[in-house]
Design a protein around this motif. Structure first.
Motif, mmCIF file in Angstrom:
data_model
loop_
_atom_site.group_PDB
_atom_site.id
_atom_site.type_symbol
_atom_site.label_atom_id
_atom_site.label_comp_id
_atom_site.label_asym_id
_atom_site.label_seq_id
_atom_site.Cartn_x
_atom_site.Cartn_y
_atom_site.Cartn_z
ATOM 1 N N LEU A 61 1.226 -0.961 0.306
ATOM 2 C CA LEU A 61 -0.169 -0.102 -0.482
ATOM 3 C C LEU A 61 1.053 1.514 -0.024
ATOM 4 C CD1 LEU A 61 -2.944 1.335 0.178
ATOM 5 C CD2 LEU A 61 -3.034 1.242 3.031
ATOM 6 N N GLU A 62 2.144 0.947 0.051
ATOM 7 C CA GLU A 62 2.872 1.976 0.352
ATOM 8 C C GLU A 62 3.214 3.333 -1.042
ATOM 9 O OE1 GLU A 62 5.239 -1.251 1.075
ATOM 10 O OE2 GLU A 62 3.702 -0.221 2.341
ATOM 11 N N ALA A 63 2.875 1.582 -1.590
ATOM 12 C CA ALA A 63 3.508 1.914 -2.945
ATOM 13 C C ALA A 63 2.420 2.677 -3.986
ATOM 14 C CB ALA A 63 3.905 1.390 -4.156
ATOM 15 N N LEU A 64 0.683 3.551 -3.063
ATOM 16 C CA LEU A 64 -0.081 3.927 -3.576
ATOM 17 C C LEU A 64 0.312 5.223 -3.515
ATOM 18 C CD1 LEU A 64 -3.189 3.846 -5.359
ATOM 19 C CD2 LEU A 64 -4.097 4.381 -2.284
ATOM 20 N N SER A 65 0.037 6.180 -4.568
ATOM 21 C CA SER A 65 0.164 7.642 -4.402
ATOM 22 C C SER A 65 -0.530 8.196 -5.647
ATOM 23 C CB SER A 65 1.668 8.305 -4.686
ATOM 24 O OG SER A 65 1.363 7.765 -5.986
ATOM 25 N N MET A 66 -1.150 9.514 -5.238
ATOM 26 C CA MET A 66 -1.961 10.417 -6.047
ATOM 27 C C MET A 66 -1.325 10.289 -7.526
ATOM 28 S SD MET A 66 -4.181 11.246 -3.631
ATOM 29 C CE MET A 66 -4.767 13.129 -4.261
#
Length: 257
Positions: free
Chosen positions: A55-60
């Motif tokens: 999830l840490e790789a999810l970005s705007m």
């Protein structure tokens, strides 16, 4: 370990977005872009990277790329990733079949009601493997989440527990499902990250384990039945849920009820 949901989020903005204040910006709005479309895209991205990057790789920026728009376009609708996660959490919580079959489930008793809810949460975690890794220690109750809780509380009230007891039962079951789901998904992530299956992982330890167990230093472990570890996470889930409900039965099935 839960992650990605700190106190820096704008609670007021999240609540407004959850409960319908999704007004479109007057200027600079890309054609077809909306809060709902952004949230749906974010869920698609998160689902796709949960087992490989986390999830840490999810970005705007990543969500914007998925939508084919500029990153700044998203900020006209959603303040940032933390608020987006609030919306994503509620987006994926849809009423389970148990919530829609009402009397049929209730006719089977409280165990069937609670089991249907637990299995629904398990499927949710398996379908969206990022979900149990979001820090929900201070959850915001959106429409879907509140609707599901209202339905479950309403059906379970018929079986006698007071509201406080019932809420603790639901909370304990929720924590059990999410903790086991995190363990299962963490193993799947390790396999995706290393390319080494669980079977291969244990096979590499086998020679060492055989040697140390043959030494006589661990007599109980050396004498274990060969099927001792022959169970899946799904079987562990069903076993744990049943034992949890056995505990609830001491309260709900007592003579006073």
């Amino acid at each position: 370990m839960a992650t990605e949901h700190g106190d820096e989020r704008d609670l007021g903005r999240s609540l407004k977005l959850l409960w319908g204040d999704r007004a479109r910006p007057a200027r600079g709005r890309p054609p077809g872009l909306s809060v709902d479309r952004i949230v749906a895209a974010a869920v698609e991205v998160a689902d796709g990277i949960a087992l490989t990057e986390g999830l840490e790789a999810l970005s705007m920026r990543r969500v914007a790329t998925h939508l084919g728009v500029g990153t700044m376009s998203l900020y006209r609708y959603v303040p940032g990733k933390s608020e987006l996660l609030d919306l994503m959490l509620d987006y994926v919580v849809t009423p389970s079949a148990a919530h829609e079959c009402g009397g049929e489930v209730e006719a089977g008793g409280w165990r069937e009601v609670m089991a249907a809810d637990a299995r629904g949460h398990w499927r949710l975690c398996m379908d969206h493997p990022w979900y149990p890794f979001v820090d929900q220690s201070r959850p915001l109750l959106g429409p879907n989440t509140l609707r599901g809780l209202d339905s479950l509380m309403g059906r379970m009230r018929a079986f006698g527990p007071d509201d406080r007891t019932l809420m603790m039962m639901i909370g304990i079951q929720y924590d059990f499902v999410h903790a086991l789901a995190r363990s299962h998904i963490s193993e799947l992530r390790a396999e995706a990250r290393t390319g080494l299956s669980s079977e291969e992982f244990w096979e590499q330890q086998s020679p060492t384990l055989i040697r140390v167990l043959s030494s006589g230093a661990f007599p109980t472990m050396a004498d274990l039945d060969e099927k001792t570890f022959d169970f899946s996470y799904e079987q562990l889930f069903e076993f744990g849920m049943a034992r949890l409900h056995d505990g609830f039965a001491l309260l709900l099935d007592a003579p006073s009820h």
